[in-house]
Write a protein that holds these residues in place. Sequence first.
Motif, PDB file in Angstrom:
ATOM      1  N   ALA A  57     -16.330  46.165  -4.624  1.00 23.04           N
ATOM      2  CA  ALA A  57     -15.299  46.701  -3.737  1.00 23.04           C
ATOM      3  C   ALA A  57     -14.250  47.454  -4.546  1.00 23.04           C
ATOM      4  CB  ALA A  57     -14.642  45.575  -2.945  1.00 23.04           C
ATOM      5  N   GLU A  58     -13.649  48.475  -3.920  1.00 23.35           N
ATOM      6  CA  GLU A  58     -12.541  49.205  -4.525  1.00 23.35           C
ATOM      7  C   GLU A  58     -11.247  48.584  -4.028  1.00 23.35           C
ATOM      8  OE1 GLU A  58     -10.706  53.749  -4.826  1.00 23.35           O
ATOM      9  OE2 GLU A  58     -12.260  53.283  -3.348  1.00 23.35           O
ATOM     10  N   LEU A  59     -10.470  47.996  -4.930  1.00 19.66           N
ATOM     11  CA  LEU A  59      -9.271  47.254  -4.546  1.00 19.66           C
ATOM     12  C   LEU A  59      -8.007  48.085  -4.718  1.00 19.66           C
ATOM     13  CD1 LEU A  59     -11.111  44.739  -4.498  1.00 19.66           C
ATOM     14  CD2 LEU A  59      -9.271  43.488  -5.632  1.00 19.66           C
ATOM     15  N   PHE A  60      -7.167  48.061  -3.670  1.00 16.63           N
ATOM     16  CA  PHE A  60      -5.792  48.533  -3.750  1.00 16.63           C
ATOM     17  C   PHE A  60      -4.912  47.296  -3.566  1.00 16.63           C
ATOM     18  CE2 PHE A  60      -7.822  52.496  -3.201  1.00 16.63           C
ATOM     19  CZ  PHE A  60      -6.940  53.497  -3.551  1.00 16.63           C
ATOM     20  N   VAL A  61      -4.079  47.006  -4.556  1.00 12.94           N
ATOM     21  CA  VAL A  61      -3.266  45.793  -4.543  1.00 12.94           C
ATOM     22  C   VAL A  61      -1.792  46.207  -4.578  1.00 12.94           C
ATOM     23  CG1 VAL A  61      -2.829  43.565  -5.622  1.00 12.94           C
ATOM     24  CG2 VAL A  61      -5.093  44.637  -5.846  1.00 12.94           C
ATOM     25  N   VAL A  62      -1.082  45.935  -3.477  1.00 13.47           N
ATOM     26  CA  VAL A  62       0.300  46.377  -3.365  1.00 13.47           C
ATOM     27  C   VAL A  62       1.263  45.258  -3.752  1.00 13.47           C
ATOM     28  CG1 VAL A  62       0.342  45.844  -0.877  1.00 13.47           C
ATOM     29  CG2 VAL A  62       2.060  47.379  -1.849  1.00 13.47           C
ATOM     30  N   ASP A 158       0.574  50.408   4.830  1.00 12.22           N
ATOM     31  CA  ASP A 158      -0.051  49.909   3.604  1.00 12.22           C
ATOM     32  C   ASP A 158      -1.570  50.020   3.687  1.00 12.22           C
ATOM     33  OD1 ASP A 158       2.488  49.150   2.807  1.00 12.22           O
ATOM     34  OD2 ASP A 158       2.192  47.024   3.260  1.00 12.22           O
ATOM     35  N   ILE A 159      -2.104  49.600   4.821  1.00  6.41           N
ATOM     36  CA  ILE A 159      -3.556  49.535   4.998  1.00  6.41           C
ATOM     37  C   ILE A 159      -4.159  50.919   5.183  1.00  6.41           C
ATOM     38  CG2 ILE A 159      -5.373  48.700   6.552  1.00  6.41           C
ATOM     39  CD1 ILE A 159      -3.405  46.317   7.194  1.00  6.41           C
ATOM     40  N   LEU A 160      -3.497  51.743   5.995  1.00  7.61           N
ATOM     41  CA  LEU A 160      -4.105  53.007   6.402  1.00  7.61           C
ATOM     42  C   LEU A 160      -3.873  54.142   5.412  1.00  7.61           C
ATOM     43  CD1 LEU A 160      -3.326  52.868  10.225  1.00  7.61           C
ATOM     44  CD2 LEU A 160      -5.463  52.269   9.055  1.00  7.61           C
ATOM     45  N   PHE A 161      -2.853  54.047   4.555  1.00  6.54           N
ATOM     46  CA  PHE A 161      -2.615  55.144   3.616  1.00  6.54           C
ATOM     47  C   PHE A 161      -3.825  55.363   2.726  1.00  6.54           C
ATOM     48  CE2 PHE A 161      -2.054  52.357   0.006  1.00  6.54           C
ATOM     49  CZ  PHE A 161      -2.184  53.178  -1.111  1.00  6.54           C
ATOM     50  N   CYS A 162      -4.523  54.261   2.366  1.00  8.46           N
ATOM     51  CA  CYS A 162      -5.700  54.373   1.511  1.00  8.46           C
ATOM     52  C   CYS A 162      -6.997  54.258   2.305  1.00  8.46           C
ATOM     53  CB  CYS A 162      -5.666  53.313   0.404  1.00  8.46           C
ATOM     54  SG  CYS A 162      -5.755  51.606   1.000  1.00  8.46           S
TER      55      CYS A 162
END
Length: 350
Positions: A57-62, A158-162
Amino acid sequence: MTITTTRPEPASADLGTDPQEPAGRRVLTGDRPTGPLHLGHYFGTLRNRVRLQRQGAELFVVVADYQVITDRDIADRLAEHSENLVIDYLATGLDPESATIFAHSAVPALNQLLLPFLSLVSVAELGRNPTVKDEIAHSRQSSVSGLMFTYPVHQAADILFCKADLVPVGQDQLPHLEVARTVARRFNERYGAGIFPRPRALLSEAPLLPGTDGGKMSKSRGNAIALAADEDETARLVRGARTDAERRISYDPAGRPGVAGLLQLAALCQDRTPGQLAEEIGNGGAAALKRTVTEAVNEHLRPIRARRAELAADRAHIRQVLRTGAERANAVADATLAEVRAAMGAVGSA
């Protein structure tokens, strides 16, 4: 408009049975930097993030620094707490070469999405959100701020920007994810553009980990064992844990919550069942139980704590991880905002 009453379709809670499932998925997750992460975070979310990353998975962690002030008047020790979050992420196995780790405040385009997104939900819908109601009830503020009220829409940004299509959440966070799904659907319908996917929930399999007082493990309740705690502090916290006078150890979450919580913690650390541990301790009583828990926790966390100490000694590296993550996140957010502006016919799209 009324918000849909259906809940988001949860993805499999155990993606480990199909190692190919996470490959190609984009996952958004993160934490508010309000204090040290603890074993509840570790077993509830951190290990799962590492597993998802390893499975492709490609993770984006804010690091949700802006959201610290949703329920408090000031963001206390914000930079320190933000860096410590990153230290915990890396110490538990997240790879910053592939995971995009970034702070809210460093990605302006993400936060700008909040404006058009707010036009897609009504005040009444936000007021009915059960998670918002609960957060307001436990807020540290004397009155409800606008940021608190619009918290679910900020999370949608947060969720939809990426364009994340998978979001790990607990059951109590499903209403927030439903807002993101609703925003995505309404934007696509209103502007005739299929820009946003409708993200799915990845429900955690991890049970709620009780704290040393038998209640929910929480930073604010003083009942948590932090990942940054050393072995002596861990032993002290476990010694002070609430149990009962019954000598024979048994796993009974309803009747003996303190004992059950300690058994659960040791079992997670040793990859065993609480019942097996209870049977092994038998008539050893609370003292034997606490020794077992202390040894299990310290043994499990020893390599993580060693790695954490190395990372904490190099704050420049941690800041570089955040800078690199911000660069990646900004590129993605700028592209998404450009799509949104174009779909809306905004001047900024010209």
